[in-house]
Scaffold this motif. Structure first.
Motif, short mmCIF file in Angstrom:
data_model
loop_
_atom_site.label_atom_id
_atom_site.label_comp_id
_atom_site.label_asym_id
_atom_site.label_seq_id
_atom_site.Cartn_x
_atom_site.Cartn_y
_atom_site.Cartn_z
N LYS A 1 -82.69 -32.81 59.28
CA LYS A 1 -82.02 -34.07 58.95
C LYS A 1 -80.93 -33.86 57.91
O LYS A 1 -79.88 -34.52 57.94
N ASN A 2 -81.16 -32.92 57.00
CA ASN A 2 -80.21 -32.65 55.91
C ASN A 2 -79.25 -31.50 56.24
O ASN A 2 -78.66 -30.92 55.34
N LYS A 3 -79.13 -31.18 57.54
CA LYS A 3 -78.18 -30.18 58.03
C LYS A 3 -78.46 -28.78 57.51
O LYS A 3 -77.56 -27.94 57.44
N LYS A 4 -79.71 -28.53 57.14
CA LYS A 4 -80.09 -27.18 56.70
C LYS A 4 -80.80 -26.50 57.86
O LYS A 4 -82.00 -26.21 57.82
N ASN A 5 -80.01 -26.24 58.90
CA ASN A 5 -80.58 -25.79 60.17
C ASN A 5 -81.21 -24.41 60.09
O ASN A 5 -82.23 -24.15 60.75
N ALA B 1 -84.57 -24.75 58.68
CA ALA B 1 -85.44 -25.43 59.65
C ALA B 1 -85.89 -24.47 60.74
O ALA B 1 -87.07 -24.45 61.12
N ILE B 2 -84.97 -23.67 61.24
CA ILE B 2 -85.30 -22.68 62.28
C ILE B 2 -86.36 -21.71 61.77
O ILE B 2 -87.31 -21.38 62.50
N GLU B 3 -86.19 -21.27 60.55
CA GLU B 3 -87.16 -20.33 59.97
C GLU B 3 -88.57 -20.92 59.94
O GLU B 3 -89.55 -20.24 60.26
N ILE B 4 -88.67 -22.20 59.57
CA ILE B 4 -89.98 -22.83 59.50
C ILE B 4 -90.54 -23.11 60.89
O ILE B 4 -91.75 -22.93 61.14
N TYR C 1 -87.48 -28.04 69.75
CA TYR C 1 -86.69 -28.24 68.53
C TYR C 1 -85.81 -27.04 68.23
O TYR C 1 -84.68 -27.18 67.74
N LEU C 2 -86.30 -25.86 68.52
CA LEU C 2 -85.48 -24.66 68.35
C LEU C 2 -84.30 -24.67 69.32
O LEU C 2 -83.18 -24.29 68.95
N ALA C 3 -84.54 -25.13 70.54
CA ALA C 3 -83.49 -25.15 71.55
C ALA C 3 -82.34 -26.07 71.14
O ALA C 3 -81.16 -25.73 71.33
N ARG C 4 -82.66 -27.21 70.56
CA ARG C 4 -81.58 -28.12 70.16
C ARG C 4 -80.80 -27.60 68.96
O ARG C 4 -79.73 -28.09 68.63
N LEU C 5 -81.38 -26.60 68.29
CA LEU C 5 -80.65 -25.92 67.20
C LEU C 5 -79.98 -24.64 67.68
O LEU C 5 -79.46 -23.86 66.88
N GLY C 6 -80.01 -24.41 69.00
CA GLY C 6 -79.29 -23.29 69.59
C GLY C 6 -80.09 -22.01 69.69
O GLY C 6 -79.53 -20.95 70.00
#
Length: 239
Positions: free
Chosen positions: A200-204, A207-210, A230-235
């Motif tokens: 949500k805070n653009k710290k992708n 987020a991916i790491e977690i 969720y990982l897929a939507r972050l690429g």
């Protein structure tokens, strides 16, 4: 006769001189100790009595004060716990007019185990009633030996911060909750919430790491089943 006297006296003087000196020093030291005690007898006696009182008082406190207070706190908290269990949070906090609520338990017996648990339950009650800051304050006072309950206290604190729009603090507490006690119940749940808040805070990257941490450490959890989406939507492409 003179030679014989000299022969006798010389070894006697050489042999006894040092011994007499040592005896004198020891005797002197003993007298000094006695003098010290006599001059400071009152202070020493008071000190010894104080030690006895402190040690004795510790055991007396545990037996005659702490023990009974624990029992009283448990009895006082029992009706409030019932209201808490049935989601009557106002009554749990403030009592019903005939029985005390958690706030009174904390006020009177906050230092007991029952009083400590009341802080957790009161904190949760405030959060459920929408009074998030009061909930946070009480949850921060709570300290549990039970690792699962403590992680839940951290996680609920994170929820309250999210409700207040304090995302950074929420993320901090979600991470504390997720990493405090590795288990399949609370760890993936609060790590997942931390990842969502980071996203949500653009710290992708964080987020991916977690998300990956959840997938690797808790593969059978409910949260892990949805991680790939969720990982897929972050690429991040599923391997």
């Amino acid at each position: 006769m003179v030679e014989n006297k000299t022969d006798i006296q010389q070894p006697q003087g050489a042999g006894q001189g040092p011994k007499k000196s040592r005896d004198f020093d020891l005797e002197s030291s003993m007298h000094n100790a006695e003098d010290f005690f006599q001059k400071n007898k009152k202070v020493i006696t008071i000190g010894l009595v104080a030690v006895v009182v402190i040690v004795g008082g510790f055991f007396a406190y545990n037996r005659f004060v702490k023990g009974p207070n624990e029992q009283k706190a448990q009895e006082m908290a029992f009706p409030a716990q019932h209201y808490f269990e049935v989601d009557s949070f106002k009554l749990a906090l403030n009592g019903d007019g005939s029985n005390y609520g958690f706030l009174e338990v904390i006020k009177k017996y906050g230092g007991t185990k029952a009083g400590n648990l009341a802080k957790y339950q009161a904190g949760v009650s405030y959060v459920r009633l929408g009074d998030f800051q009061k909930g946070i304050d009480l949850l921060k006072e709570f300290n549990a030996n039970d690792l699962l309950v403590q992680s839940m206290a951290y996680g609920i604190t994170g929820d309250a911060y999210m409700e207040l729009g304090k995302d950074a603090e929420a993320i901090e507490y979600y991470k504390k909750a997720g990493n405090y006690n590795n288990n399949e119940l609370t760890s993936p749940l609060y790590l997942f919430r931390a990842a969502l808040a980071l996203e949500k805070n653009k710290k992708n990257d964080e987020a991916i790491e977690i998300y990956k941490q959840i997938k690797d450490k808790y593969p059978t959890s409910q949260e892990a089943r949805n991680v790939d989406m969720y990982l897929a939507r972050l690429g991040v492409v599923k391997e």
